[in-house]
Design an enzyme around this catalytic site. Structure first.
Site, PDB file in Angstrom:
ATOM      1  N   LYS A  13     -27.533 -25.405   5.172  1.00 33.07           N
ATOM      2  CA  LYS A  13     -26.932 -24.443   6.037  1.00 33.07           C
ATOM      3  C   LYS A  13     -25.834 -24.896   6.461  1.00 33.07           C
ATOM      4  O   LYS A  13     -24.476 -24.302   6.209  1.00 33.07           O
ATOM      5  CB  LYS A  13     -28.019 -23.555   6.988  1.00 33.07           C
ATOM      6  CG  LYS A  13     -29.121 -22.870   6.333  1.00 33.07           C
ATOM      7  CD  LYS A  13     -29.897 -21.965   7.336  1.00 33.07           C
ATOM      8  CE  LYS A  13     -30.551 -22.680   8.509  1.00 33.07           C
ATOM      9  NZ  LYS A  13     -31.431 -23.855   8.139  1.00 33.07           N
ATOM     10  N   ARG A  88     -33.155 -14.872  12.137  1.00 34.32           N
ATOM     11  CA  ARG A  88     -34.297 -15.663  11.811  1.00 34.32           C
ATOM     12  C   ARG A  88     -35.751 -14.837  12.040  1.00 34.32           C
ATOM     13  O   ARG A  88     -36.662 -15.486  11.853  1.00 34.32           O
ATOM     14  CB  ARG A  88     -34.461 -16.854  12.803  1.00 34.32           C
ATOM     15  CG  ARG A  88     -33.780 -17.976  12.201  1.00 34.32           C
ATOM     16  CD  ARG A  88     -33.787 -19.106  13.418  1.00 34.32           C
ATOM     17  NE  ARG A  88     -34.067 -20.516  13.159  1.00 34.32           N
ATOM     18  CZ  ARG A  88     -33.217 -21.349  13.146  1.00 34.32           C
ATOM     19  NH1 ARG A  88     -32.093 -20.946  13.178  1.00 34.32           N
ATOM     20  NH2 ARG A  88     -33.784 -22.414  13.151  1.00 34.32           N
ATOM     21  N   ARG A 127     -30.887 -37.131   8.573  1.00 35.36           N
ATOM     22  CA  ARG A 127     -29.620 -36.627   9.383  1.00 35.36           C
ATOM     23  C   ARG A 127     -29.093 -37.291  10.314  1.00 35.36           C
ATOM     24  O   ARG A 127     -29.791 -37.530  11.383  1.00 35.36           O
ATOM     25  CB  ARG A 127     -30.027 -35.034   9.483  1.00 35.36           C
ATOM     26  CG  ARG A 127     -28.720 -34.325  10.368  1.00 35.36           C
ATOM     27  CD  ARG A 127     -28.751 -33.103  10.327  1.00 35.36           C
ATOM     28  NE  ARG A 127     -29.990 -32.658  10.893  1.00 35.36           N
ATOM     29  CZ  ARG A 127     -30.340 -31.212  11.032  1.00 35.36           C
ATOM     30  NH1 ARG A 127     -29.677 -30.322  10.265  1.00 35.36           N
ATOM     31  NH2 ARG A 127     -31.248 -30.807  11.628  1.00 35.36           N
ATOM     32  N   ARG A 160     -30.515 -35.689  15.886  1.00 39.00           N
ATOM     33  CA  ARG A 160     -30.894 -34.587  16.740  1.00 39.00           C
ATOM     34  C   ARG A 160     -32.437 -34.561  17.323  1.00 39.00           C
ATOM     35  O   ARG A 160     -33.141 -35.165  16.888  1.00 39.00           O
ATOM     36  CB  ARG A 160     -30.827 -33.265  15.860  1.00 39.00           C
ATOM     37  CG  ARG A 160     -29.817 -32.360  16.174  1.00 39.00           C
ATOM     38  CD  ARG A 160     -29.438 -31.304  15.465  1.00 39.00           C
ATOM     39  NE  ARG A 160     -30.706 -30.306  15.198  1.00 39.00           N
ATOM     40  CZ  ARG A 160     -30.636 -29.434  14.476  1.00 39.00           C
ATOM     41  NH1 ARG A 160     -29.644 -28.982  13.463  1.00 39.00           N
ATOM     42  NH2 ARG A 160     -31.706 -28.365  14.365  1.00 39.00           N
ATOM     43  N   ARG A 171     -41.238 -26.807  13.246  1.00 36.62           N
ATOM     44  CA  ARG A 171     -40.028 -25.790  12.746  1.00 36.62           C
ATOM     45  C   ARG A 171     -40.184 -25.429  11.361  1.00 36.62           C
ATOM     46  O   ARG A 171     -39.842 -24.173  11.207  1.00 36.62           O
ATOM     47  CB  ARG A 171     -38.824 -26.762  12.858  1.00 36.62           C
ATOM     48  CG  ARG A 171     -38.323 -27.078  14.089  1.00 36.62           C
ATOM     49  CD  ARG A 171     -37.106 -28.137  14.274  1.00 36.62           C
ATOM     50  NE  ARG A 171     -36.039 -27.845  13.309  1.00 36.62           N
ATOM     51  CZ  ARG A 171     -35.154 -28.987  12.653  1.00 36.62           C
ATOM     52  NH1 ARG A 171     -35.671 -30.323  13.140  1.00 36.62           N
ATOM     53  NH2 ARG A 171     -34.180 -28.687  12.221  1.00 36.62           N
TER      54      ARG A 171
HETATM   55  P1  AP5 Z   1     -27.939 -29.695   7.191  1.00 37.23           P
HETATM   56  O1  AP5 Z   1     -26.937 -28.979   6.634  1.00 37.23           O
HETATM   57  O2  AP5 Z   1     -27.933 -29.673   8.222  1.00 37.23           O
HETATM   58  O3  AP5 Z   1     -29.445 -28.453   7.198  1.00 37.23           O
HETATM   59  P2  AP5 Z   1     -29.413 -26.965   7.976  1.00 37.23           P
HETATM   60  O4  AP5 Z   1     -30.148 -26.005   7.072  1.00 37.23           O
HETATM   61  O5  AP5 Z   1     -28.217 -26.806   8.664  1.00 37.23           O
HETATM   62  O6  AP5 Z   1     -30.910 -27.531   8.928  1.00 37.23           O
HETATM   63  P3  AP5 Z   1     -31.002 -27.336  10.551  1.00 37.23           P
HETATM   64  O7  AP5 Z   1     -32.008 -28.280  10.802  1.00 37.23           O
HETATM   65  O8  AP5 Z   1     -29.683 -27.327  11.054  1.00 37.23           O
HETATM   66  O9  AP5 Z   1     -31.673 -25.929  10.314  1.00 37.23           O
HETATM   67  P4  AP5 Z   1     -32.578 -25.396  11.432  1.00 37.23           P
HETATM   68  O10 AP5 Z   1     -32.712 -24.112  10.982  1.00 37.23           O
HETATM   69  O11 AP5 Z   1     -33.929 -25.885  11.615  1.00 37.23           O
HETATM   70  O12 AP5 Z   1     -31.592 -25.439  13.088  1.00 37.23           O
HETATM   71  P5  AP5 Z   1     -30.762 -24.766  13.636  1.00 37.23           P
HETATM   72  O13 AP5 Z   1     -29.829 -26.036  14.445  1.00 37.23           O
HETATM   73  O14 AP5 Z   1     -30.228 -23.633  13.198  1.00 37.23           O
HETATM   74  O15 AP5 Z   1     -28.588 -30.553   6.051  1.00 37.23           O
HETATM   75  C1  AP5 Z   1     -29.624 -31.387   6.603  1.00 37.23           C
HETATM   76  C2  AP5 Z   1     -29.475 -32.800   6.065  1.00 37.23           C
HETATM   77  O16 AP5 Z   1     -29.450 -32.902   4.471  1.00 37.23           O
HETATM   78  C3  AP5 Z   1     -27.993 -33.387   6.422  1.00 37.23           C
HETATM   79  O17 AP5 Z   1     -28.448 -34.608   6.708  1.00 37.23           O
HETATM   80  C4  AP5 Z   1     -27.315 -33.153   5.008  1.00 37.23           C
HETATM   81  O18 AP5 Z   1     -26.408 -34.286   4.895  1.00 37.23           O
HETATM   82  C5  AP5 Z   1     -28.183 -33.335   4.095  1.00 37.23           C
HETATM   83  N1  AP5 Z   1     -28.144 -32.372   2.947  1.00 37.23           N
HETATM   84  C6  AP5 Z   1     -27.547 -31.101   2.760  1.00 37.23           C
HETATM   85  N2  AP5 Z   1     -27.725 -30.579   1.995  1.00 37.23           N
HETATM   86  C7  AP5 Z   1     -28.088 -31.493   0.797  1.00 37.23           C
HETATM   87  C8  AP5 Z   1     -28.274 -31.474  -0.567  1.00 37.23           C
HETATM   88  N3  AP5 Z   1     -27.976 -30.507  -1.341  1.00 37.23           N
HETATM   89  N4  AP5 Z   1     -28.788 -32.776  -1.190  1.00 37.23           N
HETATM   90  C9  AP5 Z   1     -29.063 -33.817  -0.173  1.00 37.23           C
HETATM   91  N5  AP5 Z   1     -28.815 -33.860   1.064  1.00 37.23           N
HETATM   92  C10 AP5 Z   1     -28.362 -32.605   1.662  1.00 37.23           C
HETATM   93  O19 AP5 Z   1     -31.645 -24.482  15.111  1.00 37.23           O
HETATM   94  C11 AP5 Z   1     -32.190 -25.608  15.727  1.00 37.23           C
HETATM   95  C12 AP5 Z   1     -33.136 -24.644  16.894  1.00 37.23           C
HETATM   96  O20 AP5 Z   1     -32.326 -23.776  17.801  1.00 37.23           O
HETATM   97  C13 AP5 Z   1     -34.411 -23.931  16.251  1.00 37.23           C
HETATM   98  O21 AP5 Z   1     -35.529 -24.854  15.869  1.00 37.23           O
HETATM   99  C14 AP5 Z   1     -34.223 -22.815  17.499  1.00 37.23           C
HETATM  100  O22 AP5 Z   1     -35.225 -23.413  18.630  1.00 37.23           O
HETATM  101  C15 AP5 Z   1     -33.141 -22.565  17.871  1.00 37.23           C
HETATM  102  N6  AP5 Z   1     -32.456 -21.554  17.282  1.00 37.23           N
HETATM  103  C16 AP5 Z   1     -31.388 -21.483  16.475  1.00 37.23           C
HETATM  104  N7  AP5 Z   1     -31.186 -20.428  16.052  1.00 37.23           N
HETATM  105  C17 AP5 Z   1     -32.128 -19.243  16.479  1.00 37.23           C
HETATM  106  C18 AP5 Z   1     -32.393 -17.977  16.128  1.00 37.23           C
HETATM  107  N8  AP5 Z   1     -31.602 -17.360  15.352  1.00 37.23           N
HETATM  108  N9  AP5 Z   1     -33.462 -17.500  16.865  1.00 37.23           N
HETATM  109  C19 AP5 Z   1     -34.239 -18.173  17.645  1.00 37.23           C
HETATM  110  N10 AP5 Z   1     -34.041 -19.515  17.694  1.00 37.23           N
HETATM  111  C20 AP5 Z   1     -32.985 -20.432  17.349  1.00 37.23           C
HETATM  112 MG    MG Z   2     -27.939 -26.643  10.762  1.00 33.11          MG
END
Ligand code: AP5
Ligand code: MG
Length: 216
Positions: A13, A88, A127, A160, A171
């Site tokens: 994402k 989410r 990552r 992270r 997660r």
């Molecule tokens: P990346 O693009 O970083 O993946 P992502 O989908 O952004 O994954 P996140 O871990 O950020 O998602 P998340 O939803 O768990 O975390 P968030 O920060 O939102 O890609 C990952 C890796 O893969 C990278 O190294 C990239 O280079 C590689 N990659 C990407 N695409 C690729 C491909 N096609 N092929 C190969 N490699 C690839 O949330 C974190 C925490 O915040 C949550 O756990 C929760 O506690 C809180 N939170 C955030 N939003 C909410 C919400 N709306 N409600 C409640 N709590 C929330």
């Molecule tokens: Mg992300």
């Protein structure tokens, strides 16, 4: 363009949002990034969110809904936005729908990035993120030119806190239980498009542009 990027942890994402921002000239709204910034600054919201994030649990709906409502009302969202990591839960999706109605806006698309669970674990474990500018890398799939150093600003690349294996697994299960139902939720409204997130990063980007009917 008013877009939601939906998908499990590590689906890509953030990676896709960052390139879309450049082409679409609309802001990326990542609730994860906003919460991590609040934790780093030690704001009252950050202090409250930290425990949930470290455990891989979701931060309470009221907190994130408040963040997004405020953010969507800012001037830079006038032409649209890319929501990354929000909504989410079903209550978050309902709240978003109310906010958009109040602002006289409608979603153009919800892109669901679909990736195998085993691939997600290796993506998250490899990552790396720049401590200074937030640019994202992967030690194998998207490496920086010099290990541990950001290509864009020379900053230090760090892992992270919630990318430890035990937290990753929680997660994932939180995703399956609370977020996956949103795929059906948006399918019903007719705005959902599925993208094979297992493809290389550039191919995923091309598939998204195709759906949005926008030239890269
Ligand atoms: P990346 O693009 O970083 O993946 P992502 O989908 O952004 O994954 P996140 O871990 O950020 O998602 P998340 O939803 O768990 O975390 P968030 O920060 O939102 O890609 C990952 C890796 O893969 C990278 O190294 C990239 O280079 C590689 N990659 C990407 N695409 C690729 C491909 N096609 N092929 C190969 N490699 C690839 O949330 C974190 C925490 O915040 C949550 O756990 C929760 O506690 C809180 N939170 C955030 N939003 C909410 C919400 N709306 N409600 C409640 N709590 C929330
Ligand atoms: Mg992300």
């Amino acid at each position: 363009m008013k877009l939601i990027l939906l998908g499990p942890p590590g689906a890509g994402k953030g990676t896709q949002a960052k390139t879309l921002v450049e082409c679409l000239s609309v802001p990326q709204i990542s609730t994860g990034d906003i919460l991590r910034a609040a934790v780093k600054e030690g704001t009252p919201m950050g202090v409250k969110a930290k425990g949930f994030m470290d455990a891989g649990e979701l931060v309470p709906d009221a907190v994130v809904v408040g963040i997004v409502e405020e953010r969507l009302r800012k001037e830079d969202c006038a032409n649209g936005f890319i929501l990354d990591g929000f909504p989410r839960t079903v209550p978050q999706a309902d709240a978003l729908s109310e906010t958009l109605s109040a602002l006289n806006k409608e979603l153009d698309a919800v892109v669901s990035l679909e990736v195998d669970t085993e691939a997600l674990v290796s993506r998250l474990a490899g990552r790396r993120t720049c401590k200074a500018c937030g640019a994202g890398y992967h030690i194998e799939f998207e490496p920086s030119q010099q290990a541990g150093i950001c290509d864009k600003c020379g900053g230090e690349l760090i892992q992270r806190d919630d990318d430890k294996e035990e937290t990753i697994r929680n997660r994932m299960s939180v995703y399956l239980e609370q977020t996956l139902p949103l795929v059906a939720y948006y399918e019903k409204t007719g705005v959902l498009a599925r993208v094979d997130g297992m493809l290389p990063i550039d191919d995923v980007r091309a598939a998204i542009f195709d759906i949005l009917q926008v030239a890269e």
